[in-house]
Design a protein around this motif. Structure first.
Motif, PDB file in Angstrom:
ATOM      1  N   PHE A  91      -3.919   5.931  17.954  1.00  0.00           N
ATOM      2  CA  PHE A  91      -4.762   5.109  17.073  1.00  0.00           C
ATOM      3  C   PHE A  91      -5.907   5.898  16.448  1.00  0.00           C
ATOM      4  CE2 PHE A  91      -3.198   2.391  20.568  1.00  0.00           C
ATOM      5  CZ  PHE A  91      -2.359   1.566  19.831  1.00  0.00           C
ATOM      6  N   SER A  92      -6.031   7.183  16.763  1.00  0.00           N
ATOM      7  CA  SER A  92      -7.216   7.956  16.340  1.00  0.00           C
ATOM      8  C   SER A  92      -7.427   7.919  14.837  1.00  0.00           C
ATOM      9  CB  SER A  92      -7.095   9.403  16.809  1.00  0.00           C
ATOM     10  OG  SER A  92      -7.130   9.458  18.213  1.00  0.00           O
ATOM     11  N   GLU A  93      -6.361   8.105  14.068  1.00  0.00           N
ATOM     12  CA  GLU A  93      -6.524   8.152  12.618  1.00  0.00           C
ATOM     13  C   GLU A  93      -6.909   6.785  12.059  1.00  0.00           C
ATOM     14  OE1 GLU A  93      -3.902   9.190   8.645  1.00  0.00           O
ATOM     15  OE2 GLU A  93      -3.494  10.275  10.498  1.00  0.00           O
ATOM     16  N   ILE A  94      -6.366   5.722  12.643  1.00  0.00           N
ATOM     17  CA  ILE A  94      -6.663   4.380  12.134  1.00  0.00           C
ATOM     18  C   ILE A  94      -8.121   4.008  12.406  1.00  0.00           C
ATOM     19  CG2 ILE A  94      -6.068   1.935  12.284  1.00  0.00           C
ATOM     20  CD1 ILE A  94      -3.272   2.786  13.163  1.00  0.00           C
ATOM     21  N   ILE A  95      -8.592   4.264  13.635  1.00  0.00           N
ATOM     22  CA  ILE A  95      -9.954   3.829  13.973  1.00  0.00           C
ATOM     23  C   ILE A  95     -11.012   4.764  13.391  1.00  0.00           C
ATOM     24  CG2 ILE A  95      -9.198   2.659  16.069  1.00  0.00           C
ATOM     25  CD1 ILE A  95     -10.307   5.002  17.685  1.00  0.00           C
ATOM     26  N   SER A  96     -10.612   5.943  12.919  1.00  0.00           N
ATOM     27  CA  SER A  96     -11.593   6.839  12.292  1.00  0.00           C
ATOM     28  C   SER A  96     -11.772   6.536  10.813  1.00  0.00           C
ATOM     29  CB  SER A  96     -11.176   8.294  12.467  1.00  0.00           C
ATOM     30  OG  SER A  96      -9.978   8.554  11.735  1.00  0.00           O
ATOM     31  N   SER A  97     -10.896   5.696  10.248  1.00  0.00           N
ATOM     32  CA  SER A  97     -11.012   5.333   8.837  1.00  0.00           C
ATOM     33  C   SER A  97     -12.354   4.643   8.584  1.00  0.00           C
ATOM     34  CB  SER A  97      -9.865   4.406   8.445  1.00  0.00           C
ATOM     35  OG  SER A  97     -10.037   3.938   7.124  1.00  0.00           O
ATOM     36  N   ILE A  98     -13.066   5.092   7.560  1.00  0.00           N
ATOM     37  CA  ILE A  98     -14.390   4.540   7.243  1.00  0.00           C
ATOM     38  C   ILE A  98     -14.219   3.309   6.357  1.00  0.00           C
ATOM     39  CG2 ILE A  98     -16.549   4.982   6.017  1.00  0.00           C
ATOM     40  CD1 ILE A  98     -16.294   7.906   6.918  1.00  0.00           C
ATOM     41  N   SER A  99     -14.819   2.205   6.768  1.00  0.00           N
ATOM     42  CA  SER A  99     -14.687   0.963   6.006  1.00  0.00           C
ATOM     43  C   SER A  99     -15.876   0.702   5.091  1.00  0.00           C
ATOM     44  CB  SER A  99     -14.498  -0.220   6.958  1.00  0.00           C
ATOM     45  OG  SER A  99     -15.546  -0.281   7.903  1.00  0.00           O
ATOM     46  N   ASP A 100     -17.006   1.372   5.327  1.00  0.00           N
ATOM     47  CA  ASP A 100     -18.182   1.127   4.491  1.00  0.00           C
ATOM     48  C   ASP A 100     -19.091   2.340   4.534  1.00  0.00           C
ATOM     49  OD1 ASP A 100     -19.798  -0.286   2.759  1.00  0.00           O
ATOM     50  OD2 ASP A 100     -20.810  -1.433   4.322  1.00  0.00           O
ATOM     51  N   VAL A 101     -19.753   2.624   3.423  1.00  0.00           N
ATOM     52  CA  VAL A 101     -20.753   3.690   3.361  1.00  0.00           C
ATOM     53  C   VAL A 101     -21.946   3.163   2.568  1.00  0.00           C
ATOM     54  CG1 VAL A 101     -19.620   4.722   1.330  1.00  0.00           C
ATOM     55  CG2 VAL A 101     -21.208   6.095   2.698  1.00  0.00           C
ATOM     56  N   ASP A 115       0.849  -1.177   0.000  1.00  0.00           N
ATOM     57  CA  ASP A 115       0.000   0.000   0.000  1.00  0.00           C
ATOM     58  C   ASP A 115       0.888   1.230   0.000  1.00  0.00           C
ATOM     59  OD1 ASP A 115      -2.224  -1.558   2.348  1.00  0.00           O
ATOM     60  OD2 ASP A 115      -2.084  -1.719   0.189  1.00  0.00           O
ATOM     61  N   PRO A 116       0.473   2.340  -0.651  1.00  0.00           N
ATOM     62  CA  PRO A 116       1.317   3.526  -0.707  1.00  0.00           C
ATOM     63  C   PRO A 116       1.737   4.028   0.652  1.00  0.00           C
ATOM     64  CG  PRO A 116      -0.462   3.724  -2.269  1.00  0.00           C
ATOM     65  CD  PRO A 116      -0.704   2.463  -1.496  1.00  0.00           C
ATOM     66  N   GLY A 117       0.961   3.742   1.696  1.00  0.00           N
ATOM     67  CA  GLY A 117       1.318   4.257   3.001  1.00  0.00           C
ATOM     68  C   GLY A 117       2.343   3.413   3.718  1.00  0.00           C
ATOM     69  N   GLY A 118       2.784   2.311   3.107  1.00  0.00           N
ATOM     70  CA  GLY A 118       3.739   1.457   3.795  1.00  0.00           C
ATOM     71  C   GLY A 118       3.035   0.563   4.790  1.00  0.00           C
ATOM     72  N   PRO A 119       3.773  -0.302   5.451  1.00  0.00           N
ATOM     73  CA  PRO A 119       3.145  -1.295   6.317  1.00  0.00           C
ATOM     74  C   PRO A 119       2.427  -0.711   7.513  1.00  0.00           C
ATOM     75  CG  PRO A 119       5.541  -1.371   6.496  1.00  0.00           C
ATOM     76  CD  PRO A 119       5.222  -0.457   5.372  1.00  0.00           C
ATOM     77  N   ARG A 120       2.841   0.451   8.015  1.00  0.00           N
ATOM     78  CA  ARG A 120       2.173   1.017   9.182  1.00  0.00           C
ATOM     79  C   ARG A 120       1.699   2.448   8.943  1.00  0.00           C
ATOM     80  NH1 ARG A 120       0.633  -2.970  12.487  1.00  0.00           N
ATOM     81  NH2 ARG A 120       2.348  -4.305  13.087  1.00  0.00           N
ATOM     82  N   GLY A 121       1.809   2.931   7.696  1.00  0.00           N
ATOM     83  CA  GLY A 121       1.437   4.308   7.403  1.00  0.00           C
ATOM     84  C   GLY A 121      -0.034   4.442   7.126  1.00  0.00           C
ATOM     85  N   PRO A 122      -0.461   5.590   6.576  1.00  0.00           N
ATOM     86  CA  PRO A 122      -1.889   5.806   6.335  1.00  0.00           C
ATOM     87  C   PRO A 122      -2.485   4.800   5.389  1.00  0.00           C
ATOM     88  CG  PRO A 122      -0.538   7.500   5.268  1.00  0.00           C
ATOM     89  CD  PRO A 122       0.366   6.726   6.169  1.00  0.00           C
ATOM     90  N   GLY A 123      -1.647   4.207   4.524  1.00  0.00           N
ATOM     91  CA  GLY A 123      -2.176   3.212   3.590  1.00  0.00           C
ATOM     92  C   GLY A 123      -2.725   1.987   4.271  1.00  0.00           C
ATOM     93  N   ARG A 124      -2.255   1.670   5.494  1.00  0.00           N
ATOM     94  CA  ARG A 124      -2.776   0.498   6.188  1.00  0.00           C
ATOM     95  C   ARG A 124      -4.231   0.694   6.587  1.00  0.00           C
ATOM     96  NH1 ARG A 124       0.107  -3.760   8.139  1.00  0.00           N
ATOM     97  NH2 ARG A 124      -1.950  -4.462   8.708  1.00  0.00           N
ATOM     98  N   ALA A 125      -4.679   1.924   6.630  1.00  0.00           N
ATOM     99  CA  ALA A 125      -6.074   2.171   6.979  1.00  0.00           C
ATOM    100  C   ALA A 125      -6.965   2.167   5.751  1.00  0.00           C
ATOM    101  CB  ALA A 125      -6.187   3.509   7.715  1.00  0.00           C
ATOM    102  N   TRP A 126      -6.417   1.755   4.566  1.00  0.00           N
ATOM    103  CA  TRP A 126      -7.262   1.579   3.402  1.00  0.00           C
ATOM    104  C   TRP A 126      -8.043   0.323   3.572  1.00  0.00           C
ATOM    105  CZ3 TRP A 126      -3.623   1.890  -1.380  1.00  0.00           C
ATOM    106  CH2 TRP A 126      -2.722   2.933  -1.200  1.00  0.00           C
ATOM    107  N   ARG A 127      -7.719  -0.238   2.997  1.00  0.00           N
ATOM    108  CA  ARG A 127      -8.352  -1.479   3.038  1.00  0.00           C
ATOM    109  C   ARG A 127      -8.959  -1.280   4.464  1.00  0.00           C
ATOM    110  NH1 ARG A 127      -4.039  -3.811   0.389  1.00  0.00           N
ATOM    111  NH2 ARG A 127      -2.789  -4.289   1.377  1.00  0.00           N
TER     112      ARG A 127
END
Length: 482
Positions: free
Chosen positions: A316-326, A3-15
């Motif tokens: 963890f705020s940014e990771i848990i705020s990532s939306i997984s479904d709409v 993922d563009p964010g790397g293994p622990r970067g913002p990209g991990r909150a994609w998926r």
């Protein structure tokens, strides 16, 4: 590919696909419940076991894990996709004449291999066969059509029945061998003869080579002629009849990938307005776009975001705020988003905060560190509405799933388990204990099994029947019939 964010970067909150609604004027949750009558989601719904599909084996093959679940518009067909690239379609049996009020069970209607593993030789990447999404098209004739996608390729499948075969050809023997034209001495009229019912699945269109990153969403437009597909950085608009060309309608890829701060996590068309769609991001924001304003919808029409409470900010705020479904509500007035800990309902006319927030498993907030270590914090839970938009459902861990009734504010925690899989067995509500003293029938938060998770759920568009995917098993529950 990383993922563009790397293994622990913002990209991990994609998926989704909304069911065909009647012409609606009701806009409030209570009005929606009243419109649906007894089928919508009354405040005293008791769920009972209907069916479970899948093997009981302890050692589950990776290919058998269910990755998506979707009812068609009428609810008579239910499709599942798995990590092995297979699509299994279940058909609802007719109500028995002896018990006219009982609901028919779902039995296998068709199984086919939708996607195969591929290899991108230019980028040296393996492309998994896993089915990411399935979306049904409205039925126009005797056949059914659905879209299925893996990470890169979308396919349009036709599912049709054959119960007759032609016999008596002039230039062909009955076994299929060609006859010599010189030996044909009479002209025969082929006839149709009955045969055992055969369900065929055939690919009618293949939409490929349009996504650089992994496809996370597909959504059919309300004009039923176009659909969108979204990956981590772009959203494309397709016509169902055109496979070699798509239009890029959203592109958030920065000129320098090191400046990447967010990715697209989900996208869906409005159920009635064919020009409107939304997409969510890993930053917990939702953008509503209007395709009438510009060909490239980089400028949104509305921006939905809930201000963060500075006192509760953590690593963890940014990771848990990532939306997984709409998901839009069927009446088109509301939309629902799922982040790691909660489900939020937004009024499309109010952008600054959600009108309803439901905590799914708040007791896990103290466990975020260990959930980060075992990667569970990156799980992508889906959510769904019932047919009247009065109740919502989403999954959790330990094979728990939650239902929230919007008008009565009642919520329940239920479990998809083989232990409660006796015919018509009533599901008992479960409770999670967060303190030291545990009551009978409660389960301690430390005993939860994070390998058992319900990521994918679906609700029948008209009846109180729900489908819940638990690893390789598909559980079906229905409202208790008196």
């Amino acid at each position: 590919m990383r993922d563009p964010g790397g293994p622990r970067g913002p990209g991990r909150a994609w998926r989704a696909f909304p069911s065909l609604p009647p012409s609606l004027t009701a806009l409030s949750p209570s009005a929606g419940a009243a419109r649906a009558g007894g089928d919508g989601g009354s405040s005293d719904v008791q769920w009972c076991f209907l069916q479970v599909k899948g093997a009981i084996d302890e050692d589950v093959a990776e290919a058998d894990i269910i990755s998506t679940v979707e009812f068609n518009y009428t609810g008579d067909l239910l499709a599942t996709g798995d990590k092995g690239g297979r699509v299994v379609i279940f058909q609802r049996e007719q109500e028995p004449k002896t018990r006219p009020l009982s609901r028919g069970e779902y039995n296998v209607y068709s199984t086919f291999q939708s996607h195969e593993p591929e290899f991108d030789y230019l980028k040296s990447l393996e492309i998994e066969e896993k089915i990411n999404k399935i979306r049904w098209l409205p039925q126009q004739n005797a056949a059914h059509f659905l879209l299925s996608t893996n990470d890169k390729t979308i396919k349009l499948w036709k599912i049709s029945e054959r119960d007759k075969r032609a016999e008596g050809y002039n230039l062909k023997e009955e076994d299929g061998r060609l006859r010599e034209p010189g030996r044909v001495t009479e002209l025969r009229v082929p006839t149709l003869k009955p045969m055992d019912l055969m369900v065929e699945a055939s690919p009618r269109r293949i939409f490929a080579n349009a996504h650089t990153y992994h496809i996370n969403s597909i959504s059919v437009n309300s004009d039923y002629a176009t659909y969108l597909s979204a990956d981590d950085l772009r959203i494309n608009l397709w016509h169902l009849e055109v496979t070699n060309r798509s239009f890029n309608i959203v592109d958030i890829k920065p000129a320098n990938m090191e400046e990447l701060t967010e990715v697209i996590t989900a996208a869906e068309f409005h159920p009635h307005q064919c020009n409107t769609f939304v997409y969510s991001s890993s930053k917990g924001t939702i953008r509503l776009c209007d395709m009438r304003s510009a060909a490239l919808c980089d400028q949104h029409a509305k921006f939905f975001e809930e201000p963060e409470d500075p006192s509760s900010r953590s690593f963890f705020s940014e990771i848990i705020s990532s939306i997984s479904d709409v998901k839009f509500s069927h009446n088109g007035r509301f939309m629902m988003t799922r982040d790691y800990l909660s489900v939020k309902v937004w009024d499309l006319n109010m952008e600054n905060k959600p009108v309803e927030t439901y905590q799914v498993h708040e007791y896990l907030r103290s466990k975020l560190c260990s959930l980060y270590e075992n990667d569970c914090i990156f799980d992508k839970f889906e959510c769904c509405w019932n047919g009247s938009d009065s109740t919502i459902m989403t999954g959790s861990y330990n094979n728990f799933f939650r239902t929230f009734e919007r008008d009565t504010l009642r919520d329940s925690t239920l479990e998809a388990s083989r232990e409660s899989s006796k015919p018509r067995a009533i599901l008992k509500p479960r409770k999670v204990c967060t303190t030291g003293k545990r009551k009978k029938d409660e389960i301690s938060v430390d005993s939860l099994d994070f390998n058992k998770k319900i990521l994918h759920t679906a609700w029948h568009p008209m009846d109180n029947i729900i489908a819940v995917a638990a690893t390789n098993n598909l559980y079906l529950f229905q409202e208790k019939m008196n």
